[in-house]
Design an enzyme around this catalytic site. Sequence first.
Site, PDB file in Angstrom:
ATOM      1  N   GLU A   1      18.689 -27.502 -36.560  1.00  0.00           N
ATOM      2  CA  GLU A   1      19.934 -28.162 -36.936  1.00  0.00           C
ATOM      3  C   GLU A   1      19.786 -28.842 -38.299  1.00  0.00           C
ATOM      4  OE1 GLU A   1      21.415 -31.356 -36.970  1.00  0.00           O
ATOM      5  OE2 GLU A   1      23.481 -30.687 -36.787  1.00  0.00           O
TER       6      GLU A   1
ATOM      7  N   THR B   1      28.687 -29.687 -32.195  1.00  0.00           N
ATOM      8  CA  THR B   1      27.885 -30.815 -31.714  1.00  0.00           C
ATOM      9  C   THR B   1      28.724 -31.774 -30.862  1.00  0.00           C
ATOM     10  OG1 THR B   1      26.484 -30.669 -33.663  1.00  0.00           O
ATOM     11  CG2 THR B   1      26.495 -32.776 -32.509  1.00  0.00           C
TER      12      THR B   1
ATOM     13  N   CYS C   1      20.092 -39.706 -39.952  1.00  0.00           N
ATOM     14  CA  CYS C   1      19.738 -39.745 -38.518  1.00  0.00           C
ATOM     15  C   CYS C   1      18.341 -39.174 -38.319  1.00  0.00           C
ATOM     16  CB  CYS C   1      20.755 -38.972 -37.689  1.00  0.00           C
ATOM     17  SG  CYS C   1      20.720 -37.188 -37.976  1.00  0.00           S
TER      18      CYS C   1
ATOM     19  N   CYS D   1      19.689 -35.977 -31.418  1.00  0.00           N
ATOM     20  CA  CYS D   1      21.036 -36.065 -32.000  1.00  0.00           C
ATOM     21  C   CYS D   1      21.959 -36.776 -31.018  1.00  0.00           C
ATOM     22  CB  CYS D   1      21.540 -34.650 -32.282  1.00  0.00           C
ATOM     23  SG  CYS D   1      23.300 -34.548 -32.616  1.00  0.00           S
TER      24      CYS D   1
HETATM   25 FE1  SF4 Z   1      23.628 -35.446 -34.709  1.00  0.00          FE
HETATM   26 FE2  SF4 Z   1      22.537 -36.364 -36.960  1.00  0.00          FE
HETATM   27 FE3  SF4 Z   1      24.707 -34.762 -37.017  1.00  0.00          FE
HETATM   28 FE4  SF4 Z   1      24.830 -37.326 -36.184  1.00  0.00          FE
HETATM   29  S1  SF4 Z   1      24.355 -36.576 -38.258  1.00  0.00           S
HETATM   30  S2  SF4 Z   1      25.816 -35.569 -35.233  1.00  0.00           S
HETATM   31  S3  SF4 Z   1      22.906 -37.512 -35.073  1.00  0.00           S
HETATM   32  S4  SF4 Z   1      22.631 -34.233 -36.310  1.00  0.00           S
HETATM   33 FE    FE Z   2      25.265 -31.632 -37.351  1.00  0.00          FE
END
Ligand code: SF4
Ligand code: FE
Length: 509
Positions: free
Chosen positions: A448, A194, A300, A103
């Site tokens: 996650e 995050t 992602c 991430c």
């Molecule tokens: Fe992390 Fe994916 Fe959330 Fe972007 S969308 S913050 S890469 S988990």
């Molecule tokens: Fe997230």
Amino acid sequence: MQQNHKKINNGEDYINSLKNRDLKIYLFGELVKEPTEHPIIRPSINALAKTYDLAIENPELGSVISPFTGERVSRFLNICTSANDLVLQNKMQRKLGQLTGTCFQRCVGMDAFNSLYSVTYEMDEDLGTTYHSRMKEFLKEMHQYNYVVGGAMTDVKGDRSLAPHQQADRDMFVHVVKRTKEGVYISGAKAHQTGCINSHYLIVMPTMRLGDKDKEFAIVGAVPGDAKGITYIYGRQSCDTRSMEGSIDVGNAMYGGQEAMVIFEEVFIPSDYIFMDGEYEYAALLVERFTTYHRRSYVCKSGVGDVLIGAAAAIAEMNGVSKPSHINDKLVEMTHLNETIFATGIAASYQGYETKSGCFQPDEMIANVCKLHVTKIPFDIGRMAQDMAGGLVSTLPSEQDLNHPEIGKLLQKYLKGKADVNTEDRVRILRLIENMCMGRNAVGYLTESMHGAGSPQAQKIQIARMMELEYKKRLAKIISGIDIEGDKNELVSEMGGYFSRVFKIETES
Ligand code: SF4
Ligand code: FE
């Protein structure tokens, strides 16, 4: 805010911009002196720095021309004014997942201000407030410095059956505790945030629909990450201390994700940075638009999935089993699943529509379908990767033993796969698979994926709300001959939001 106030142009500038900030971060019961130098925190900073480097390596993908400054800034700071802008966000997210295997933490803020952009516009139109122009001023400042904006939504929530104002302790939801002429002070806590420590600013938002007794909880505002009164408590990740040991056992030594609890104790938000204050009726709209944005950001995981599929194919080859058809079959299955995530994510973006503000909003139904897939598919891909890796993925001896002057030689000999494959390379690939399925990055790739942007039930509720069963029943009845008398043209007017968007034909003028 203690910043160097120079525009950030690359990953190195970004890392430097985070140095010497006065943050209160706890990890293992101790205050962290300098997060950029902490072995557990640094990989998460590297992952975010990669977003800046991508903007240099591939400017069309990683950056945009700012409408405020006329200069290139990160695509993560872009307000989407076309469906193609939404699609390009997804392509950038997949690429960064491929480059970091984890991430990269920058999407929450991007999704937050894109949804806030349209919501503040509509609030101003309805209520005569000035939130939207404040929002634009704030964005202009972020573009000037090319900052990282984080988003802080998920409250700790206390008793889930009670509304914010009914909680025994009102701090279970972030709320306004004091007002002055200059702004407001907020208290409360946001959970599993995050990239919060790696952000220059955090946009604080309500976490759910609010009622008229919840006015003090209807607060949206931006605070600098180093604002007085913020305490960060770092979230542990499985095997996190391996980052302090060496570079092999951690599996992905360079990159990692980051989540922390953020505690606000009378944190000041100046009026210019307040984008909602008491308008509880708009909290649900903001949450809905944000979650739609964010649920399709989960493409992602298809980029991260590419890395895991690559690791599975590599270990099969190193083990000398790349030929059997069942191995190929598993790789095809993993790819098919992985592309399903990508396909639904970019479909939600391609089906994006213009809001009154000019900002485009992804399709809610398909975004929720994307995220619901993400709650399952990475687990399936992870299972197949572990299947292909063999038991060694969880019984490997340590890096220290591998490098030991005496037993190291024995391990080099007995951990060998194909004769022409270096033993350490084989161990590294196994450790990467472990990292993504059980270690530091399993936090991002698996758990996650389950809970980020709302747990599976939240997506199911949204899908149920939009599935238009009455319309579908009508179709079945007409075709089966039950409802032959009905006016078939009525079908068009029966269509709700999802199908009316699906069948909308854009004509060029
Ligand atoms: Fe992390 Fe994916 Fe959330 Fe972007 S969308 S913050 S890469 S988990
Ligand atoms: Fe997230």
